[in-house]
Design an enzyme around this catalytic site. Structure first.
Site, short mmCIF file in Angstrom:
data_model
loop_
_atom_site.label_atom_id
_atom_site.label_comp_id
_atom_site.label_asym_id
_atom_site.label_seq_id
_atom_site.Cartn_x
_atom_site.Cartn_y
_atom_site.Cartn_z
N HIS A 121 0.83 -1.23 0.15
CA HIS A 121 0.02 0.01 -0.05
C HIS A 121 0.71 1.34 -0.07
CE1 HIS A 121 -4.27 -1.60 1.24
NE2 HIS A 121 -4.35 -1.23 0.14
N CYS A 125 -1.93 -7.69 -15.35
CA CYS A 125 -2.58 -7.59 -14.08
C CYS A 125 -1.94 -7.48 -12.86
CB CYS A 125 -3.99 -8.33 -13.96
SG CYS A 125 -3.64 -10.13 -13.91
#
Length: 544
Positions: free
Chosen positions: A187, A478
């Site tokens: 993150h 992806c």
């Protein structure tokens, strides 16, 4: 490299320098003693403490926007999870321990489940640890760990940053980020890119470096000591182009810019960011806490909630990615000496095709309910034979388009044969790097080997691009490699036809593609493919 310089994995572009501010370390392990005098009163302290944390995080979320708001809201929901609170309350009375210790142990069971789930789920362990530390700090009446109040523009240095801390950063005060742990898909990396803050992660020796001022290069991964008396330099990076929401190069070559999602909040964030669809819908969220296999009806409703924001748009749904390293009770997995190389992904479906068939039935129903243009792909496919077996079951379930993920080097090396068996492929760069370099993607000590700029990885992806052109079928990416705007140009240059990423990166990638022609992308790709190292590949692509 000089004694005044370190190196890590560059995850957010730009360069900046300034005084160092050290982020407070997480709280240590709380004591198990003394035993509370009143167990029920001690247990009753936990819920209010958790609610106080929830309230603070929700207030931050309301003041934030976009992906930062989503992450803060998600962290708040974790803090208020009734299962965490209830388990901690039970531990107080069952083990005669203080509330803080009970929260620590209860959170440990949650983090263990996520860690053993592997992949994307394992990357969320830091989220739970952050929530745990915030609740414990509330119970102990101390300041929670995290970013201190900044009085001037500074370079933040940390072991790692919790998502809630990263989401709350002010780019006007945070010149750059550097962490000793973390990786390209953390993150910290995702949010630093969205905030435009240069960042380098997995910098070994950073916390013992001792520099009072640092220069951080988010393009090369270099960390260098600078004169503490020198003026701070704000982030310098390539300017972004306006983006009209259409994935294409400046000369009209189409490259879809898509979102990676794993639950309804992710889907809404991706749609709001302008994603043209979804390149990876992870379905594990529907199974994680289930003691029994969810019914077709339960799955259908859960999937439809994720698909809803993309009515009329393409969505690629990945079937259940489970196995020995992602244990699910209803699958009764056997213990394996090396789970990462065992029965996982599509291999589970070979043993339990009934589970796959029920999931495909639910996906087909959710597609009809939502109006999304749904395709389905399987994880961890190694051979064309496996791809063909999966495609037959997908089509029998009434889903028109079947594809597979290429995460294993063998599948990349036989990409032409794999594409002959399916309608499309999607490259999972996170796992493909892990298996190519024999480097655990969760281990900071080998994070440099998982750098998506590694020439060995780029050359495998180029083979897949060649196979896509030869067969006339799409090949997407992806993994979080697609979220790097410069690398997005390289991937386009080797023949990739779609890029799927976290919502925070959608606009930056779309704008970067719009500012380059296909020929520009091909030149950047050739320069990177010919480089000897990851750092050299990044530099060569930028220069090209």
């Amino acid at each position: 490299m000089s004694d005044a310089q370190l190196s890590g994995v560059a995850v957010s572009p730009g360069r900046a320098s300034g005084p160092v501010v050290r982020v407070t370390e997480p709280l240590g392990e709380p004591a198990s003693t003394p035993a509370p005098d009143d167990l029920h009163a001690e247990a009753a302290r936990i819920a209010p403490a958790a609610q106080a944390v929830v309230s603070r995080l929700e207030a931050k979320a309301e003041a934030a926007t976009g992906d930062a708001a989503t992450i803060l809201s998600t962290t708040a929901a974790m803090a208020g999870d009734p299962a965490l609170v209830s388990q901690a309350e039970q531990l107080v009375t069952a083990q005669n321990i203080p509330a803080a210790r009970a929260v620590y142990e209860a959170a440990g069971s949650f983090t263990h489940a996520l860690a053993t789930a592997g992949g994307y789920m394992a990357e969320r362990v830091r989220d739970i640890e952050d929530v745990r530390d915030r609740i414990i700090a509330e119970l102990l009446g101390v300041e929670p760990p995290g970013v201190p109040e900044l009085e001037r523009p500074s370079v933040l240095v940390a072991r790692d940053l919790a998502p809630a801390d990263t989401a709350g950063l002010d780019p006007a005060l945070v010149l750059a980020l550097a962490t000793e742990e973390g990786g390209p898909t953390s993150h910290t990396a995702i949010l630093a890119r969205s905030l435009g803050i240069p960042a380098v992660v997995a910098v070994r020796g950073l916390l013992s470096f001792g520099a009072k001022a640092l220069a951080v290069d988010g393009d090369t991964g270099a960390i260098e000591e600078v004169d503490p008396g020198a003026p701070a330099v704000a982030a310098v990076s390539a300017g972004a182009f306006d983006w009209d929401g259409a994935g294409r190069t400046s000369d009209g070559h189409l490259v879809k810019v898509l979102g990676n999602v794993g639950a309804p909040p992710d889907a809404h964030a991706a749609a709001e960011a302008g994603a043209e669809g979804v390149g990876l819908f992870r379905t594990e969220f529907c199974y994680l806490d289930a003691a029994d296999e969810p019914s077709v009806e339960e799955q259908r409703a859960a999937y439809a909630a994720v698909l809803e924001p993309f009515r009329g748009k393409p969505v690629i749904v990945r079937t259940l990615d489970a196995g020995a390293d992602k244990p699910l009770a209803f699958l009764s997995p056997e213990a394996e000496p090396n789970p990462a190389l065992g029965v996982r992904g599509v291999r589970v479906a070979f043993d339990r095709p009934d589970v796959l068939d029920r999931q495909l039935e639910a996906i087909a129903g959710a597609a009809a309910d939502s109006g999304a243009d749904v395709s389905v792909m399987a994880p961890m496919v190694a051979t064309a034979e496996e791809a063909s077996w999966f495609a037959d079951r997908v089509r029998a379930a009434g889903v028109a388009r079947a594809g597979v993920m290429i995460e294993i080097p063998a599948a990349a090396l036989t990409a032409t044969e794999v594409l002959d068996a399916v309608d499309f492929v999607s490259v999972g760069t996170n796992d493909l790097a892990q298996y190519t370099f024999a480097a655990d993607r969760q281990l900071g000590a080998v994070a440099k080997l998982n750098d998506p700029w590694q020439p060995g990885l780029l050359r495998l992806i180029a083979l897949i691009g060649d196979a896509a052109r030869e067969t006339g079928k799409p090949a997407g990416v992806c993994g979080e490699a697609a979220a790097d705007p410069l690398l997005a140009r390289v991937l386009t240059g080797v023949g990739v036809t779609s890029l799927s990423m976290n919502a925070a990166s959608v606009r930056a990638v779309g704008a970067t593609l719009a500012g380059a022609s296909l020929a520009d992308c091909e030149r950047a790709a050739q320069a990177a493919l010919g480089a000897p190292t990851a750092a050299a590949a990044r530099t060569a692509a930028k220069d090209a």
